[in-house]
Design an enzyme around this catalytic site. Structure first.
Site, mmCIF file in Angstrom:
data_model
loop_
_atom_site.group_PDB
_atom_site.id
_atom_site.type_symbol
_atom_site.label_atom_id
_atom_site.label_comp_id
_atom_site.label_asym_id
_atom_site.label_seq_id
_atom_site.Cartn_x
_atom_site.Cartn_y
_atom_site.Cartn_z
ATOM 1 N N GLY A 182 -3.398 -13.233 1.932
ATOM 2 C CA GLY A 182 -4.493 -13.792 1.132
ATOM 3 C C GLY A 182 -5.380 -14.785 1.867
ATOM 4 O O GLY A 182 -6.619 -14.709 1.780
ATOM 5 N N SER B 51 2.695 -16.335 2.059
ATOM 6 C CA SER B 51 1.934 -17.474 1.511
ATOM 7 C C SER B 51 1.641 -18.555 2.549
ATOM 8 O O SER B 51 1.700 -19.739 2.243
ATOM 9 C CB SER B 51 2.645 -18.059 0.284
ATOM 10 O OG SER B 51 2.750 -17.066 -0.731
ATOM 11 N N GLU C 149 9.104 -11.713 6.935
ATOM 12 C CA GLU C 149 8.352 -11.955 5.713
ATOM 13 C C GLU C 149 9.284 -11.832 4.508
ATOM 14 O O GLU C 149 9.522 -10.710 4.025
ATOM 15 C CB GLU C 149 7.225 -10.924 5.568
ATOM 16 C CG GLU C 149 6.233 -10.941 6.698
ATOM 17 C CD GLU C 149 4.877 -10.417 6.259
ATOM 18 O OE1 GLU C 149 3.918 -11.178 6.289
ATOM 19 O OE2 GLU C 149 4.810 -9.241 5.845
ATOM 20 N N GLU D 57 5.298 -4.061 1.440
ATOM 21 C CA GLU D 57 4.586 -3.277 0.415
ATOM 22 C C GLU D 57 4.712 -1.789 0.703
ATOM 23 O O GLU D 57 4.812 -0.971 -0.217
ATOM 24 C CB GLU D 57 3.112 -3.721 0.348
ATOM 25 C CG GLU D 57 2.991 -5.080 -0.342
ATOM 26 C CD GLU D 57 1.782 -5.895 0.069
ATOM 27 O OE1 GLU D 57 0.830 -5.355 0.653
ATOM 28 O OE2 GLU D 57 1.804 -7.116 -0.199
ATOM 29 N N HIS E 182 5.642 -2.938 6.649
ATOM 30 C CA HIS E 182 5.346 -4.045 5.730
ATOM 31 C C HIS E 182 6.109 -3.825 4.418
ATOM 32 O O HIS E 182 6.286 -2.685 3.988
ATOM 33 C CB HIS E 182 3.835 -4.111 5.469
ATOM 34 C CG HIS E 182 3.424 -5.340 4.733
ATOM 35 N ND1 HIS E 182 3.545 -5.447 3.370
ATOM 36 C CD2 HIS E 182 2.928 -6.520 5.167
ATOM 37 C CE1 HIS E 182 3.134 -6.657 3.003
ATOM 38 N NE2 HIS E 182 2.749 -7.326 4.077
ATOM 39 N N LYS F 271 -4.784 -6.015 3.937
ATOM 40 C CA LYS F 271 -4.340 -5.062 2.893
ATOM 41 C C LYS F 271 -5.541 -4.228 2.429
ATOM 42 O O LYS F 271 -6.397 -3.888 3.242
ATOM 43 C CB LYS F 271 -3.676 -5.817 1.737
ATOM 44 C CG LYS F 271 -2.658 -6.840 2.226
ATOM 45 C CD LYS F 271 -1.834 -7.449 1.144
ATOM 46 C CE LYS F 271 -0.937 -8.510 1.748
ATOM 47 N NZ LYS F 271 0.067 -8.990 0.834
ATOM 48 N N GLY G 85 2.438 -13.229 -1.262
ATOM 49 C CA GLY G 85 1.447 -13.204 -2.340
ATOM 50 C C GLY G 85 1.880 -13.963 -3.582
ATOM 51 O O GLY G 85 1.268 -13.827 -4.641
ATOM 52 N N ASN H 215 -3.579 -9.872 7.710
ATOM 53 C CA ASN H 215 -3.358 -8.554 7.114
ATOM 54 C C ASN H 215 -4.241 -8.488 5.877
ATOM 55 O O ASN H 215 -3.936 -9.125 4.866
ATOM 56 C CB ASN H 215 -1.874 -8.408 6.738
ATOM 57 C CG ASN H 215 -1.608 -7.156 5.911
ATOM 58 O OD1 ASN H 215 -2.433 -6.241 5.885
ATOM 59 N ND2 ASN H 215 -0.467 -7.122 5.236
HETATM 60 C C1 PEP Z 1 1.459 -10.309 3.980
HETATM 61 O O1 PEP Z 1 1.055 -9.447 3.236
HETATM 62 O O2 PEP Z 1 1.865 -9.969 5.096
HETATM 63 C C2 PEP Z 1 1.454 -11.697 3.523
HETATM 64 C C3 PEP Z 1 2.155 -12.542 4.201
HETATM 65 O O3 PEP Z 1 0.695 -12.009 2.405
HETATM 66 P P1 PEP Z 1 0.398 -13.479 1.808
HETATM 67 O O4 PEP Z 1 0.003 -14.352 2.975
HETATM 68 O O5 PEP Z 1 -0.755 -13.272 0.861
HETATM 69 O O6 PEP Z 1 1.633 -13.959 1.143
#
Ligand code: PEP
Length: 252
Positions: free
Chosen positions: A235, A213, A167, A97, A95, A11, A173, A9
């Protein structure tokens, strides 16, 4: 029996030119990957570029959101037919966010999930608790509600086409990953809920991804869990090296 999915993803990262550069470096590196579905969901402005580069390869293209109507007066929105025409196969829905910053609700998520399924797109429906909810011991209740409400009205035949991403919001993040045991506990709960909604046979077929993460260092131990069928990666999907290592989690 469940084919793993590793999905990036991106973003709001990478212009179309940066996307092309990434694809040129990344696609040859995964050419020999056979048993993992590899997906990248770039920003809308990079979808056409990525789809063009991915044509005829084993990289698949996703979107990060979509509207539930095919067309209309919805300024700033993108519909399923628009995504399909570009070669998009997956769409991330709900998601955290989008829930936190853009007011997405379980009701809205449900409309989008149903639309994605009806359009032949694979929805990756995201669920997960906040730190406050985990500390109040409310994880199971929060996740159950998100799954049940998000999937209201989805018929068992469509259920098996679904992908769910667990998640935990506190792990996204932040560099904090759920331990494999913490993740497995919630994944197994989600599969039980799916069993009640769709029956055991369908529940066994649904891929449940972990997100939060994920890195090259922790992917193998997460994937070793019985109910973890892949990862949604933020990320660490932005760099060719780290995303390649995550996709090839099975290599020693
Ligand atoms: C995400 O945005 O779906 C995500 C898991 O981000 P990160 O891997 O950066 O924690």
């Amino acid at each position: 029996m469940r084919r793993p999915i590793i999905a990036g993803n991106w973003k709001m990262h990478k212009t179309a030119r940066e996307t092309a550069e990434f694809a040129e470096a990344f696609i040859p590196r995964i050419a020999d990957v056979r048993d993992v579905e590899v997906v990248i969901a770039p920003p809308y402005t990079s979808i056409a570029t990525l789809a063009e580069k991915a044509r005829g390869t084993n990289l698949r293209v996703g979107a990060q959101n979509m509207h539930q109507e095919d067309q209309g007066a919805f300024t700033g929105e993108i519909s399923a037919p628009m995504l399909k025409e570009l070669g998009v196969e997956y769409v991330i829905i709900g998601h955290s966010e989008r829930r936190a910053y853009y007011g997405e609700t379980d009701e809205g998520v449900n409309l989008k999930v149903k639309k994605a399924l009806a359009s032949g797109l694979t929805p990756i429906m995201c669920v997960g608790e906040t730190l406050e909810e985990r500390e109040k011991d409310a994880t199971a209740d929060v996740v159950r509600l998100q799954v049940e409400e998000g999937l209201k009205g989805v018929v068992p035949g469509d259920g098996e086409k679904l992908v769910i991403a667990y998640e935990p919001v506190w792990a996204i993040g932040t560099g904090k990953t759920a331990t494999p045991d913490q993740a497995q506990e919630v994944h197994s709960l989600i599969r039980k809920i799916l069993g009640k909604l769709f029956g055991e046979e369908t529940a066994k077929k649904v891929r449940i991804l972990y997100g939060g993460s994920v890195k090259p260092e922790n992917i193998a131990s997460l994937m070793a869990q019985e109910d973890i069928d892949g990862a949604l990666v933020g990320g660490a999907s932005l760099k060719v090296d780290s995303f390649e290592k995550i996709v090839k989690y099975y290599e020693p």
